[in-house]
Write a protein that holds these residues in place. Structure first.
Motif, PDB file in Angstrom:
ATOM      1  N   GLU A   1       0.839  -1.208   0.000  1.00  0.00           N
ATOM      2  CA  GLU A   1       0.000   0.000   0.000  1.00  0.00           C
ATOM      3  C   GLU A   1       0.871   1.255   0.000  1.00  0.00           C
ATOM      4  OE1 GLU A   1      -3.607   1.929   2.676  1.00  0.00           O
ATOM      5  OE2 GLU A   1      -1.906   0.984   3.687  1.00  0.00           O
ATOM      6  N   SER A   2       1.886   1.264   0.850  1.00  0.00           N
ATOM      7  CA  SER A   2       2.760   2.428   0.948  1.00  0.00           C
ATOM      8  C   SER A   2       3.504   2.672  -0.351  1.00  0.00           C
ATOM      9  CB  SER A   2       3.752   2.230   2.099  1.00  0.00           C
ATOM     10  OG  SER A   2       4.677   3.282   2.155  1.00  0.00           O
ATOM     11  N   GLU A   3       3.975   1.597  -0.975  1.00  0.00           N
ATOM     12  CA  GLU A   3       4.693   1.749  -2.242  1.00  0.00           C
ATOM     13  C   GLU A   3       3.778   2.308  -3.331  1.00  0.00           C
ATOM     14  OE1 GLU A   3       7.797   1.473  -5.093  1.00  0.00           O
ATOM     15  OE2 GLU A   3       7.754   1.570  -2.914  1.00  0.00           O
ATOM     16  N   VAL A   4       2.551   1.804  -3.375  1.00  0.00           N
ATOM     17  CA  VAL A   4       1.590   2.313  -4.368  1.00  0.00           C
ATOM     18  C   VAL A   4       1.347   3.801  -4.141  1.00  0.00           C
ATOM     19  CG1 VAL A   4      -0.786   2.211  -5.182  1.00  0.00           C
ATOM     20  CG2 VAL A   4       0.458   0.094  -4.746  1.00  0.00           C
ATOM     21  N   LEU A   5       1.066   4.178  -2.908  1.00  0.00           N
ATOM     22  CA  LEU A   5       0.793   5.584  -2.592  1.00  0.00           C
ATOM     23  C   LEU A   5       1.993   6.464  -2.940  1.00  0.00           C
ATOM     24  CD1 LEU A   5      -1.008   5.053   0.833  1.00  0.00           C
ATOM     25  CD2 LEU A   5      -2.062   5.903  -1.277  1.00  0.00           C
TER      26      LEU A   5
ATOM     27  N   ARG B   1       3.059  10.918  -0.915  1.00  0.00           N
ATOM     28  CA  ARG B   1       4.095  10.520   0.037  1.00  0.00           C
ATOM     29  C   ARG B   1       3.612  10.581   1.479  1.00  0.00           C
ATOM     30  NH1 ARG B   1       8.054  14.110  -0.912  1.00  0.00           N
ATOM     31  NH2 ARG B   1       9.088  12.873  -2.503  1.00  0.00           N
ATOM     32  N   ASP B   2       2.871  11.618   1.840  1.00  0.00           N
ATOM     33  CA  ASP B   2       2.404  11.749   3.228  1.00  0.00           C
ATOM     34  C   ASP B   2       1.501  10.583   3.614  1.00  0.00           C
ATOM     35  OD1 ASP B   2       3.837  14.068   3.458  1.00  0.00           O
ATOM     36  OD2 ASP B   2       2.128  15.404   3.200  1.00  0.00           O
ATOM     37  N   GLU B   3       0.641  10.149   2.686  1.00  0.00           N
ATOM     38  CA  GLU B   3      -0.234   9.012   2.971  1.00  0.00           C
ATOM     39  C   GLU B   3       0.590   7.731   3.079  1.00  0.00           C
ATOM     40  OE1 GLU B   3      -3.868   8.623   0.647  1.00  0.00           O
ATOM     41  OE2 GLU B   3      -3.670  10.721   0.037  1.00  0.00           O
ATOM     42  N   ALA B   4       1.617   7.618   2.250  1.00  0.00           N
ATOM     43  CA  ALA B   4       2.488   6.444   2.315  1.00  0.00           C
ATOM     44  C   ALA B   4       3.204   6.376   3.661  1.00  0.00           C
ATOM     45  CB  ALA B   4       3.501   6.490   1.171  1.00  0.00           C
ATOM     46  N   ILE B   5       3.686   7.529   4.118  1.00  0.00           N
ATOM     47  CA  ILE B   5       4.358   7.582   5.419  1.00  0.00           C
ATOM     48  C   ILE B   5       3.377   7.218   6.530  1.00  0.00           C
ATOM     49  CG2 ILE B   5       5.373   9.176   7.111  1.00  0.00           C
ATOM     50  CD1 ILE B   5       6.690  10.627   4.734  1.00  0.00           C
ATOM     51  N   ALA B   6       2.159   7.748   6.451  1.00  0.00           N
ATOM     52  CA  ALA B   6       1.146   7.470   7.477  1.00  0.00           C
ATOM     53  C   ALA B   6       0.839   5.976   7.542  1.00  0.00           C
ATOM     54  CB  ALA B   6      -0.121   8.266   7.188  1.00  0.00           C
ATOM     55  N   ALA B   7       0.787   5.310   6.379  1.00  0.00           N
ATOM     56  CA  ALA B   7       0.514   3.871   6.359  1.00  0.00           C
ATOM     57  C   ALA B   7       1.604   3.095   7.088  1.00  0.00           C
ATOM     58  CB  ALA B   7       0.380   3.391   4.919  1.00  0.00           C
ATOM     59  N   LEU B   8       2.852   3.460   6.833  1.00  0.00           N
ATOM     60  CA  LEU B   8       3.963   2.768   7.494  1.00  0.00           C
ATOM     61  C   LEU B   8       3.999   3.065   8.989  1.00  0.00           C
ATOM     62  CD1 LEU B   8       6.744   3.271   4.811  1.00  0.00           C
ATOM     63  CD2 LEU B   8       5.551   1.142   5.368  1.00  0.00           C
ATOM     64  N   GLU B   9       3.701   4.300   9.343  1.00  0.00           N
ATOM     65  CA  GLU B   9       3.679   4.635  10.768  1.00  0.00           C
ATOM     66  C   GLU B   9       2.582   3.861  11.493  1.00  0.00           C
ATOM     67  OE1 GLU B   9       3.397   8.886  10.495  1.00  0.00           O
ATOM     68  OE2 GLU B   9       5.543   9.148  10.877  1.00  0.00           O
ATOM     69  N   ARG B  10       1.467   3.639  10.804  1.00  0.00           N
ATOM     70  CA  ARG B  10       0.376   2.871  11.411  1.00  0.00           C
ATOM     71  C   ARG B  10       0.821   1.454  11.751  1.00  0.00           C
ATOM     72  NH1 ARG B  10      -2.943   2.188   7.032  1.00  0.00           N
ATOM     73  NH2 ARG B  10      -2.128   0.065   6.751  1.00  0.00           N
ATOM     74  N   VAL B  11       1.454   0.787  10.777  1.00  0.00           N
ATOM     75  CA  VAL B  11       1.832  -0.600  11.007  1.00  0.00           C
ATOM     76  C   VAL B  11       3.044  -0.712  11.930  1.00  0.00           C
ATOM     77  CG1 VAL B  11       3.441  -0.959   9.086  1.00  0.00           C
ATOM     78  CG2 VAL B  11       1.950  -2.815   9.799  1.00  0.00           C
ATOM     79  N   SER B  12       3.821   0.358  12.037  1.00  0.00           N
ATOM     80  CA  SER B  12       4.998   0.314  12.916  1.00  0.00           C
ATOM     81  C   SER B  12       4.605   0.194  14.377  1.00  0.00           C
ATOM     82  CB  SER B  12       5.860   1.563  12.713  1.00  0.00           C
ATOM     83  OG  SER B  12       5.229   2.715  13.239  1.00  0.00           O
ATOM     84  N   ARG B  13       3.362   0.510  14.675  1.00  0.00           N
ATOM     85  CA  ARG B  13       2.912   0.398  16.077  1.00  0.00           C
ATOM     86  C   ARG B  13       2.742  -1.057  16.503  1.00  0.00           C
ATOM     87  NH1 ARG B  13       0.342   5.346  14.584  1.00  0.00           N
ATOM     88  NH2 ARG B  13      -1.525   4.340  13.760  1.00  0.00           N
ATOM     89  N   THR B  14       2.557  -1.958  15.528  1.00  0.00           N
ATOM     90  CA  THR B  14       2.457  -3.377  15.875  1.00  0.00           C
ATOM     91  C   THR B  14       3.747  -4.114  15.522  1.00  0.00           C
ATOM     92  OG1 THR B  14       1.330  -3.702  13.747  1.00  0.00           O
ATOM     93  CG2 THR B  14      -0.038  -3.536  15.711  1.00  0.00           C
ATOM     94  N   ALA B  15       4.282  -3.838  14.334  1.00  0.00           N
ATOM     95  CA  ALA B  15       5.554  -4.460  13.938  1.00  0.00           C
ATOM     96  C   ALA B  15       6.699  -3.594  14.449  1.00  0.00           C
ATOM     97  CB  ALA B  15       5.616  -4.601  12.420  1.00  0.00           C
ATOM     98  N   LYS B  16       6.796  -3.492  15.745  1.00  0.00           N
ATOM     99  CA  LYS B  16       7.769  -2.594  16.365  1.00  0.00           C
ATOM    100  C   LYS B  16       9.197  -3.010  16.023  1.00  0.00           C
ATOM    101  CE  LYS B  16       4.758  -1.404  20.237  1.00  0.00           C
ATOM    102  NZ  LYS B  16       4.578  -1.450  21.706  1.00  0.00           N
TER     103      LYS B  16
ATOM    104  N   LEU C   1      10.156   3.434   5.585  1.00  0.00           N
ATOM    105  CA  LEU C   1       9.710   4.663   6.239  1.00  0.00           C
ATOM    106  C   LEU C   1      10.822   5.702   6.220  1.00  0.00           C
ATOM    107  CD1 LEU C   1       7.673   6.301   7.858  1.00  0.00           C
ATOM    108  CD2 LEU C   1       8.440   5.100   9.928  1.00  0.00           C
ATOM    109  N   ALA C   2      12.031   5.290   6.547  1.00  0.00           N
ATOM    110  CA  ALA C   2      13.174   6.207   6.508  1.00  0.00           C
ATOM    111  C   ALA C   2      13.411   6.730   5.092  1.00  0.00           C
ATOM    112  CB  ALA C   2      14.429   5.502   7.025  1.00  0.00           C
ATOM    113  N   ASP C   3      13.276   5.848   4.106  1.00  0.00           N
ATOM    114  CA  ASP C   3      13.455   6.267   2.713  1.00  0.00           C
ATOM    115  C   ASP C   3      12.476   7.389   2.349  1.00  0.00           C
ATOM    116  OD1 ASP C   3      15.377   4.312   2.484  1.00  0.00           O
ATOM    117  OD2 ASP C   3      14.134   2.936   1.303  1.00  0.00           O
ATOM    118  N   LEU C   4      11.210   7.184   2.689  1.00  0.00           N
ATOM    119  CA  LEU C   4      10.183   8.167   2.332  1.00  0.00           C
ATOM    120  C   LEU C   4      10.390   9.486   3.058  1.00  0.00           C
ATOM    121  CD1 LEU C   4       7.008   5.901   2.245  1.00  0.00           C
ATOM    122  CD2 LEU C   4       8.056   7.064   0.317  1.00  0.00           C
ATOM    123  N   VAL C   5      10.747   9.410   4.321  1.00  0.00           N
ATOM    124  CA  VAL C   5      10.995  10.631   5.085  1.00  0.00           C
ATOM    125  C   VAL C   5      12.199  11.373   4.511  1.00  0.00           C
ATOM    126  CG1 VAL C   5      11.674  11.526   7.341  1.00  0.00           C
ATOM    127  CG2 VAL C   5       9.918   9.762   7.193  1.00  0.00           C
TER     128      VAL C   5
END
Length: 576
Positions: A255-259, A265-280, A289-293
């Motif tokens: 999803e992030s790559e597609v976005l 880019r902001d939506e792609a970052i938000a998607a990764l930040e969302r999943v980072s809360r579980t896949a810590k 995420l670092a690449d996009l930022v």
């Protein structure tokens, strides 16, 4: 340079190594029932499997390994549980030697009665090493589909996609439930590696027709859409997966790559930040995420991206992708020496990563070490002869050495690569090289081609004016310069060129108008000030304006020795 994108999409079978997992809460019991089915708790095993699959999908490798371990304890005979347990231990970082010891024990306990445990043990060996053992087991158990599955997997990992395809052709019909899905996915991967994506798509479509909501099938289909550039279709499929599993790691990465490719880019970052809360702390999330930022190309973004790369490196020291990301940031900050060192860290002990080898050479070039850069970039092309950025930068090193014919060969090489026929950098630099060699008509041909590709590019229009000027075609030069300033009234070089073209036609008043427009844009340009001084003094006899232009020329650093004398003469004349 650009960051490598979608690096995680290609590997269906890849193994990630991280820190020692917390999943192994207990070692394997010293002794277990001689019959692996004895005392099996099928209900408990199924409950543990459901939990384990959910944790695996979320990228929580340690917890998933622990859940698969519980399922294995409840039902040691379940084949798929062992396979996923091993994969999760590997992803979490369980040292191979520990797994080998455990499965050597299981073979000792169960191997006489259950051939599967020999397969589980073989799975821990390198692909090429385990193939003979699996072939031997398959020969003695030809009707066992799970052995065939593992043999196909080993063949695929070893690079024999054709043989894997042959084994997998009818395997799916011999399996049921999740194992059948696994076989379809493995067959799709075999099709892709064999270079027949159409077969992979056909296979997936057939499987999805039978199970339209199956998450793994939807996800792999979305990956194919993404690889083929069908971004909307990929997003639609992957969001069907996320509707049932909002924290599905692999689906979120797609999803992030597609976005990102859609420019969101902001939506792609938000998607990764969302999943980072579980896949810590998962590098599979932190790296993209670092690449996009970092690609926000702000100092704040660079700082945050560096923190993320550092976090990955803390858990996984020496990880090439993290070092590459840090180097990319340093390059954007024009810290060429530091970037070169970071790219070397990305190479580590394996100097076969063409992109990183090229990046080292590019940083050398930006430091003025042209010959060294040339050697390094050639190494990159030896590793990947079709790597276009290296071809372009090798040409740039030849340009820097005034070896224009050699540079042209590289640009021509780029333009022959499929999909690069309209590479503007190669076309425009070829034009410049032809001009440097005095072949202006050929340069004009290249610039005309560039103009057709990018008709709204005011620089290309200006360069066409320059080319006509070099050929002393004053009217043609005027036409192109007029077109350029019509496109952009702040096109300094076009106004300047127009002034000189009009001057060559002795249209002094018009030339002054053009030069004054250029002067307003760059008040300290010495060429403009000198030309204005000459025209005002000699052609228009406006001594006050000539004096002002010449004095500004001197103030701007102009060093023509005649100008101070001219200024003195003008002042003397004006004093009469």
């Amino acid at each position: 340079m650009s960051l490598a994108r979608a690096w995680w999409l290609a590997a269906l079978l890849g193994v990630a190594w991280a820190a020692w997992p917390q999943a192994r809460a207990e070692d394997a019991p010293a002794e277990e029932p001689a019959d692996p089915g004895e005392g099996a708790d099928l209900k408990a095993a199924e409950e543990a499997l459901v939990q384990a699959d959910a944790l695996r999908e979320e990228g929580r490798w340690n917890e998933a390994a622990e859940a698969y371990w519980a399922a294995r304890k409840a039902n040691p005979a379940d084949y798929r549980t062992h396979r996923h347990y091993q994969d999760m231990c590997r992803r979490a970082g369980d040292p191979p030697a520990k797994l080998v010891t455990d499965y050597d024990d299981l073979v000792r306990l169960y191997g006489a009665k259950q051939v599967w445990f020999k397969v589980h043990r073989l799975r821990l060996d390198p692909a090429a090493t385990r193939i003979p053992g699996l072939e031997e087991l398959r020969a003695s158990h030809p009707s066992d589909p799970e052995i065939t599955f593992d043999l196909a997997r080993a063949l695929l990992e070893a690079g024999d996609a054709a043989k894997a395809q042959k084994l997998l052709k009818e395997l799916a019909v011999s399996l049921s439930g999740p194992s059948a899905i696994d076989a379809v996915l493995l067959a799709v991967e075999a099709d892709l590696r064999a270079g027949v994506p159409a077969d992979a798509r056909k296979r997936l479509d057939a499987a999805l027709a039978a199970q339209p909501t199956q998450r793994d099938l939807l996800l792999q289909s979305a990956r194919l859409d993404l690889a083929g550039g069908a971004l909307d279709a990929a997003l639609e499929r992957v969001r069907k997966v996320l509707a049932g599993r909002p924290n599905h790691l692999a689906a979120t990465l797609v999803e992030s790559e597609v976005l990102s490719r859609q420019g969101k880019r902001d939506e792609a970052i938000a998607a990764l930040e969302r999943v980072s809360r579980t896949a810590k702390d998962s590098h599979e999330v932190l790296l993209p995420l670092a690449d996009l930022v970092a690609q926000q190309e702000t100092e704040v973004g660079y700082a945050r991206a560096n923190e993320l790369y550092a976090k990955v490196l803390e858990a996984r020291p020496g990880l090439p992708r993290a070092h590459y990301g840090q180097a990319w940031i340093l390059e954007r900050q024009q810290k060429w020496k530091e970037a070169e060192e970071a790219y070397r860290l990305a190479l580590g002990e394996d100097a076969t990563w063409a992109r990183a080898v090229h990046s080292v050479g590019y940083c050398m070039f930006r430091q003025g070490r042209v010959s060294e850069a040339q050697v390094q970039i050639k190494k990159a092309l030896d590793l990947d002869p079709a790597f276009v950025p290296a071809m372009l930068d090798l040409a740039a090193t030849f340009d820097a050495q005034a070896k224009y014919a050699d540079a042209l060969k590289q640009y021509e090489r780029v333009l022959k690569v499929k999909g690069q026929e309209e590479n503007l950098r190669a076309i425009i630099n070829s034009a410049f090289d032809h001009e440097a060699m005095g072949t202006f008509p050929k340069a004009y041909e290249m610039l005309t081609k560039a103009h057709k590709i990018a008709p709204d590019d005011v620089d290309i229009v200006t360069w066409l004016g320059d080319n006509a000027y070099f050929q002393e075609k004053w009217k043609d030069a005027e036409k192109w310069y007029q077109k350029a300033v019509g496109m952009d009234e702040k096109a300094f070089f076009a106004w300047r060129g127009l002034g000189f073209a009009l001057g060559q036609q002795k249209r002094w008043a018009d030339a002054v108008v053009a030069f004054e427009r250029a002067r307003a844009l760059r008040p300290t340009d010495k060429d403009i000030l000198f030309a204005l001084g000459d025209i005002y003094m000699v052609e228009l006899e406006q001594l006050d304006k000539a004096l002002a232009a010449y004095e500004e020329y001197v103030q701007a650093g102009g060093d023509d020795p005649a100008v101070p004398e001219i200024i003195a003469e003008i002042k003397k004349e004006m004093a009469k």
